[in-house]
Design a protein around this motif. Structure first.
Motif, PDB file in Angstrom:
ATOM      1  N   GLN A 183       0.816  -1.210   0.000  1.00 17.92           N
ATOM      2  CA  GLN A 183       0.000   0.000   0.000  1.00 17.92           C
ATOM      3  C   GLN A 183       0.856   1.269   0.000  1.00 17.92           C
ATOM      4  N   GLN A 184       2.128   1.142   0.381  1.00 20.85           N
ATOM      5  CA  GLN A 184       3.009   2.303   0.423  1.00 20.85           C
ATOM      6  C   GLN A 184       3.764   2.542  -0.885  1.00 20.85           C
ATOM      7  N   LEU A 185       3.638   1.616  -1.831  1.00 20.94           N
ATOM      8  CA  LEU A 185       4.397   1.757  -3.072  1.00 20.94           C
ATOM      9  C   LEU A 185       3.867   2.909  -3.924  1.00 20.94           C
ATOM     10  N   PRO A 186       4.751   3.588  -4.642  1.00 18.16           N
ATOM     11  CA  PRO A 186       4.314   4.669  -5.536  1.00 18.16           C
ATOM     12  C   PRO A 186       3.577   4.085  -6.740  1.00 18.16           C
ATOM     13  N   ASN A 187       2.945   4.941  -7.535  1.00 18.74           N
ATOM     14  CA  ASN A 187       2.175   4.446  -8.681  1.00 18.74           C
ATOM     15  C   ASN A 187       3.049   4.103  -9.885  1.00 18.74           C
ATOM     16  N   HIS A 188       4.337   4.308  -9.745  1.00 21.82           N
ATOM     17  CA  HIS A 188       5.258   3.924 -10.817  1.00 21.82           C
ATOM     18  C   HIS A 188       6.510   3.320 -10.198  1.00 21.82           C
ATOM     19  N   LEU A 189       6.915   2.139 -10.662  1.00 22.67           N
ATOM     20  CA  LEU A 189       8.118   1.487 -10.149  1.00 22.67           C
ATOM     21  C   LEU A 189       9.273   1.676 -11.127  1.00 22.67           C
ATOM     22  N   SER A 190      10.442   1.937 -10.572  1.00 24.01           N
ATOM     23  CA  SER A 190      11.637   2.073 -11.407  1.00 24.01           C
ATOM     24  C   SER A 190      12.399   0.754 -11.492  1.00 24.01           C
ATOM     25  N   ILE A 343      13.141   3.153  -2.487  1.00 22.29           N
ATOM     26  CA  ILE A 343      14.097   2.449  -3.357  1.00 22.29           C
ATOM     27  C   ILE A 343      13.553   2.285  -4.776  1.00 22.29           C
ATOM     28  N   VAL A 344      12.261   1.935  -4.877  1.00 22.49           N
ATOM     29  CA  VAL A 344      11.699   1.572  -6.185  1.00 22.49           C
ATOM     30  C   VAL A 344      10.954   2.719  -6.852  1.00 22.49           C
ATOM     31  N   GLY A 345      10.828   3.872  -6.164  1.00 20.74           N
ATOM     32  CA  GLY A 345      10.062   4.980  -6.699  1.00 20.74           C
ATOM     33  C   GLY A 345      10.769   5.735  -7.823  1.00 20.74           C
TER      34      GLY A 345
END
Length: 345
Positions: A183-190, A343-345
């Motif tokens: 639920q904390q992940l951004p709407n785009h992953l790098s 990290i993944v944002g």
């Protein structure tokens, strides 16, 4: 002594479980109930450490009863689930069930493996009055162990620059923890995220769908040969997941640590693929799966994060990795979610 309440609308099922638990040392069946309403009435009168409860029952179903039990008594609950109740079972895990176990298909000839799995989940619970602030932990070795040392930590900015993929492993208590992280992940992953959650075949499909609903990014159940993209992949039940040359590979090699999928398979293959550009995370879970994988990640120069004891449902897998002195950071669940997002944002 672990005091257990068995809740199932089948008298035969209640008898079978009672007989099985009678063979386990330091475990006693304090009572049985035929539905959720009956169970709640009994909990008002009986001291219980653990509730083992069917998902589908008349009068009051297991999910409804679970929500009341967690709010009123805060007693750990293990759900009993038929294959037809997969979606409801995932909802129960999200609502706070400690774990679940599939109902045996033949009650008159229960497989040894089922019994072993059932016993392990029961024995993960500590007896004598769990309180609202008590956490369930795996048994701690009596040997005097030196205080584990942590490796050099990195900031989120450093990690973001040094990470090409994130791998996550979890077991008991994992579904709720993973939903919190997702639920904390951004709407785009790098970069991609790969997850192994100990869960049987079929249930992972519904869990991936549930995570996909909760997340701003795409979450899918992995398939063999799937091309790796910047999304979240959940390993399907009854398969091990490895990574090779930009693709996800599934196999049914023998169980490892008594489970398939196993976290170690993912961590080791990811370490070989991404080398020092990998971040590995171990969340709540019983046993030691993932610890050897973190050793491999460390040897390849990767970065390891373990969930802290205070926020774990069962502090087994993270502790096993910490004791091997290959962990860079020990963090509470909320901070792990924040860090992965950075990290993944």
């Amino acid at each position: 002594m672990i005091k257990i309440l068995i809740v199932d609308d089948s008298a035969f099922m209640r008898k079978v479980l009672s007989d099985l638990l009678a063979q386990v040392p330091d475990v006693t069946v304090s009572g049985t109930a035929r539905n959720g309403k009956n169970a709640i009435e009994m909990l008002n009168k009986t001291l219980v450490d653990l509730v083992v409860m069917d998902v589908e029952m008349p009068v009051m179903d297991g999910l409804s009863a679970l929500k009341i039990i967690k709010q009123t008594f805060n007693i750990p609950v293990i759900m009993l689930s038929a294959l037809s109740n997969q979606e409801i079972t995932i909802e129960a895990l999200a609502a706070g069930a400690l774990d679940f176990i599939e109902k045996p298909t033949n009650l008159r000839a229960i497989e040894t493996e089922w019994v072993s799995d059932f016993y392990e989940k029961i024995k993960s619970v500590q007896p004598s009055g769990l309180t609202e602030t008590t956490k369930i932990t795996a048994p701690i070795s009596k040997n005097n162990q030196p205080t584990p040392r942590l490796l050099e930590p990195m900031s989120a900015v450093q990690l973001r620059m040094n990470t090409q993929a994130v791998v996550i492993g979890a077991s008991t208590g994992g579904p709720k923890a993973l939903l919190s992280v997702i639920q904390q992940l951004p709407n785009h992953l790098s970069k991609p995220i790969f997850i192994v959650q100990h869960m049987p075949k079929g249930f992972t499909k519904h869990f991936a769908e549930r995570m996909n609903q909760e997340a701003a990014v795409t979450v899918v159940e992995a398939t063999d040969g799937m091309l790796i993209q910047n999304r979240v992949y959940l390993c399907p039940g009854d398969y091990h997941m490895t990574l090779d040359r930009g693709r996800i590979m599934l196999n049914q090699a023998p169980k490892l640590h008594g489970t398939r999928p196993a976290v170690d398979y993912l961590f080791k293959s990811a370490a070989s693929l991404y080398q020092a550009k990998l971040t590995a995370v171990l969340l709540t879970g019983m046993g030691k799966d993932g610890a050897d994988g973190m050793v491999t990640v460390h040897h390849h120069g990767g970065y390891n994060i373990a969930q802290n004891k205070e926020t774990c449902t069962v502090y087994g897998m993270p502790r096993s990795a910490v004791e091997k002195n290959v962990v860079n950071e020990i963090l509470p669940l909320a901070m792990i979610g924040t860090k992965i997002s950075q990290i993944v944002g």
